[in-house]
Design a protein around this motif. Sequence first.
Motif, short mmCIF file in Angstrom:
data_model
loop_
_atom_site.label_atom_id
_atom_site.label_comp_id
_atom_site.label_asym_id
_atom_site.label_seq_id
_atom_site.Cartn_x
_atom_site.Cartn_y
_atom_site.Cartn_z
N THR A 144 -12.76 23.13 -2.98
CA THR A 144 -12.80 23.10 -1.52
C THR A 144 -14.23 23.05 -1.01
O THR A 144 -14.55 22.35 -0.04
CB THR A 144 -12.08 24.33 -0.95
N GLY A 145 -15.11 23.81 -1.68
CA GLY A 145 -16.53 23.75 -1.31
C GLY A 145 -17.13 22.38 -1.55
O GLY A 145 -17.94 21.90 -0.75
N LEU A 146 -16.75 21.74 -2.66
CA LEU A 146 -17.25 20.39 -2.95
C LEU A 146 -16.78 19.41 -1.89
O LEU A 146 -17.55 18.55 -1.44
CB LEU A 146 -16.76 19.95 -4.32
N LEU A 147 -15.53 19.53 -1.45
CA LEU A 147 -15.04 18.65 -0.38
C LEU A 147 -15.81 18.89 0.91
O LEU A 147 -16.13 17.92 1.63
CB LEU A 147 -13.55 18.89 -0.16
N ALA A 148 -16.10 20.15 1.22
CA ALA A 148 -16.87 20.44 2.44
C ALA A 148 -18.26 19.79 2.39
O ALA A 148 -18.76 19.29 3.40
CB ALA A 148 -16.99 21.96 2.61
N ILE A 149 -18.87 19.79 1.20
CA ILE A 149 -20.18 19.14 1.05
C ILE A 149 -20.05 17.63 1.24
O ILE A 149 -20.89 16.99 1.91
CB ILE A 149 -20.77 19.47 -0.33
N LEU A 150 -19.01 17.05 0.66
CA LEU A 150 -18.81 15.60 0.81
C LEU A 150 -18.55 15.22 2.25
O LEU A 150 -19.00 14.16 2.72
CB LEU A 150 -17.64 15.15 -0.07
#
Length: 332
Positions: A268-274
Amino acid sequence: MKYSQPNRLICPTPTQPKLQAGTSNDNVPNRTAILVALLLALIITGIEAVSVFGVDNLFVPLVGFLGLTRLLMFSTDLLIGNLVILLAVFIVLAATNRWRHLTISGMIGLTLMLYAIYSWGGWVWFIQSMWYSLTFTLGVNLNRFRHLGTNVSTRERTRGLFEISAVFHFSAVPLFILLMNRLMPHPDLYSLFTAMIGLVTGMSYFQFSTHLLKRFKIGFIPRGWPTLAYRTVFAGAGSLFIYILAASGEAGLIHSAWHHLTITAVGTGLLAILLRTLVRRYHCPNCGRTVVTPVHCKQDTEPVGGIRYFGMWQGVLVSMMVMAGVLFVVSR
């Protein structure tokens, strides 16, 4: 005067077996043949309805051949069960969707995805996937995304917001894992599949929760870090429920609940960064917000950053692929 018939050389020919009443040429009962034809007709029609770029020319004959080969081995009761599951999934999705946020192609695609999971994996794979699909459609309905992300003309044309592209991107990784398990069964793949369903559930809940705060005006949670913490807990609870559903099945999980929650949190954190870097972003001239949809507040938005053609659903797919690779390497 009697004349005798000359002797003739008669070549033996294979005798044709007499067909019994109620059977076809291949000794398949007529009831089974009808059920197979009906089930294949629904599946192939759905595939042709959601196919783009001419891929139906490849998938229709392939699915027809594989489906015919497999379904002819099913008993009548098993065929009826498969037909009931296929129709029941579509009816349930239509009832929760009400033709508002999922387009017709999205609904058909989601139905085919869930049926494939049930057909290839069984109940233990299907229940967790069905739960995510229901909460996804209900979550979109509660948040009324269609009123923000589509204008009047778009809504009249597509009758929804999330089409087959969205269904493909969040289901591609789980379906690939399930296909690998079908070809080369391994207990690790069930655990990996569960982690991916939990991840996409957590990502959806994380995005939905902020809109629920606004719609229901939950004022006791201040903005900033408290809101972020609330969204994280909400996402973790949804993902943990997927883990509980999977753990209650016959197949075992090789990773613990903490590993499951860690994968969800990192993904979820990776998606937020993307969403803040690579995903295409737009500026809404009406409300002044930066969004990831080309239409907001029922009007067109202006692009302000990100990579062209790399939208939110591409970000979901990339996040799931990265986390699936990480969990696969760690489990080895």
